[in-house]
Design a protein around this motif. Structure first.
Motif, PDB file in Angstrom:
ATOM      1  N   ASP A 250       0.817  -1.330  -0.025  1.00 37.26           N
ATOM      2  CA  ASP A 250      -0.026   0.040  -0.046  1.00 37.26           C
ATOM      3  C   ASP A 250       0.880   1.331   0.014  1.00 37.26           C
ATOM      4  N   VAL A 251       1.695   1.442   0.715  1.00 40.95           N
ATOM      5  CA  VAL A 251       2.775   2.454   0.946  1.00 40.95           C
ATOM      6  C   VAL A 251       3.535   2.629  -0.272  1.00 40.95           C
ATOM      7  N   VAL A 252       4.058   1.769  -0.793  1.00 40.40           N
ATOM      8  CA  VAL A 252       4.846   1.663  -2.109  1.00 40.40           C
ATOM      9  C   VAL A 252       3.953   2.034  -3.280  1.00 40.40           C
ATOM     10  N   HIS A 253       2.971   1.511  -3.273  1.00 41.25           N
ATOM     11  CA  HIS A 253       2.085   1.873  -4.566  1.00 41.25           C
ATOM     12  C   HIS A 253       1.374   3.278  -4.305  1.00 41.25           C
ATOM     13  N   ARG A 254       1.137   3.742  -3.016  1.00 42.75           N
ATOM     14  CA  ARG A 254       0.717   5.187  -3.242  1.00 42.75           C
ATOM     15  C   ARG A 254       1.884   6.145  -3.476  1.00 42.75           C
ATOM     16  N   ALA A 255       3.100   5.876  -3.055  1.00 46.84           N
ATOM     17  CA  ALA A 255       4.537   6.614  -3.484  1.00 46.84           C
ATOM     18  C   ALA A 255       4.692   6.795  -4.773  1.00 46.84           C
ATOM     19  N   LEU A 256       4.594   5.485  -5.438  1.00 45.66           N
ATOM     20  CA  LEU A 256       4.934   5.587  -6.959  1.00 45.66           C
ATOM     21  C   LEU A 256       3.695   6.115  -7.764  1.00 45.66           C
TER      22      LEU A 256
END
Length: 284
Positions: A250-256
């Motif tokens: 979730d965190v990486v998907h949102r950041a990218l």
């Protein structure tokens, strides 16, 4: 066929889980630790399949000795796992020069040097896997850990470039970006001296949330993370990145997604700086 592993930061947590799982499946492990008694039980159980090197990961000479010893004893090093590391917590203004230097020495310079020490052996044997333990914080950023992020982002950039350099020799690299694990990672954190002015800001809020969690509320099982890492080393083609944990996804998907959207919004501005762009618009 038995694989030979070199694993740093193997005393506890994810590192120890990796050592245990590798030994359980019949592989051989050279473990680098700082607590000389941390793996005594495994040494008794597995005998010569496990060698333990006790030293500070910042000691490049000892790193080279450990690499040489493993390669001499077993004839190869199939997998390197750069796992040693810790988190420095504090706003950028709060951390000291000494704390900054040590954070980079352990989390960035040490894995670079361990990797460099292993490369000649892997190049000679025409193959090998290098696993860099990063974090979801290697793609996203949070307040109070700016120096930790700087080190992890640096390690990821180093790895992406190195991957291209060593591909002709059959060496493959994977960056692992796990979410929060129930380990002693937070207990081993170093904390900067807080500045009162930050307590009513996002820094203070994040600091309080971290204290409340104390590692017990993190959602991921380090053994399952270790199992996924080991499975990735068995794949014919190594994943360039391995995001592990629903929180990490979730965190990486949102950041990218946010970075991609910001980039796409700047497309016209990006194109406008070229010489050909100006000539075309004058002609129009």
């Amino acid at each position: 066929m038995q694989n030979v592993w070199l694993i740093t930061g193997a005393s506890s947590g994810l590192g120890r889980q990796l050592v245990e799982l590798a030994l359980e499946r019949g592989d051989r492990v050279a473990a680098v630790i700082r607590n000389e008694r941390a793996l005594e039980d495994l040494q008794q159980q597995y005998g010569n399949a496990l060698t333990v090197e006790v030293f500070d990961i910042r000691n490049t000479d000892r790193i080279q000795q450990a690499v040489n010893s493993a390669a001499t004893a077993w004839g190869k090093i199939d997998v390197l796992v750069n796992n040693a590391g810790y988190v420095l917590r504090g706003a950028a203004e709060e951390v000291s020069d000494v704390q900054i230097e040590r954070q980079f020495e352990v989390n960035l310079l040490a894995p670079i040097q361990v990797t460099r020490c292993v490369l000649p052996q892997m190049r000679k044997q025409r193959g090998g896997r290098i696993v860099q333990i990063s974090s979801m914080g290697g793609q996203a950023a949070f307040p109070t850990v700016s120096l930790y992020h700087a080190a992890k982002w640096g390690l990821e950039g180093f790895t992406d470039a190195l991957r291209q350099e060593v591909a002709p020799f059959g060496i493959q690299l994977t960056i692992v970006e796990p979410g929060g694990m129930r380990t002693s990672f937070d207990a081993n954190a170093v904390h900067a001296e807080p500045i009162d002015a930050y307590e009513q800001t996002t820094v203070g809020l994040f600091r309080r949330k971290t204290r409340e969690a104390k590692g017990t509320k993190y959602p991921n099982d380090p053994r399952k993370i270790a199992q996924a890492i080991i499975a990735s080393t068995d794949a014919e083609v190594a994943p360039e990145r391995l995001v592990l944990g629903a929180d990490a996804y979730d965190v990486v998907h949102r950041a990218l997604s946010q970075r991609l959207a910001a980039l796409e919004a700047q497309e016209d501005a990006a194109m406008s700086t070229g010489l050909e762009y100006e000539a075309k618009h004058h002609a129009a």
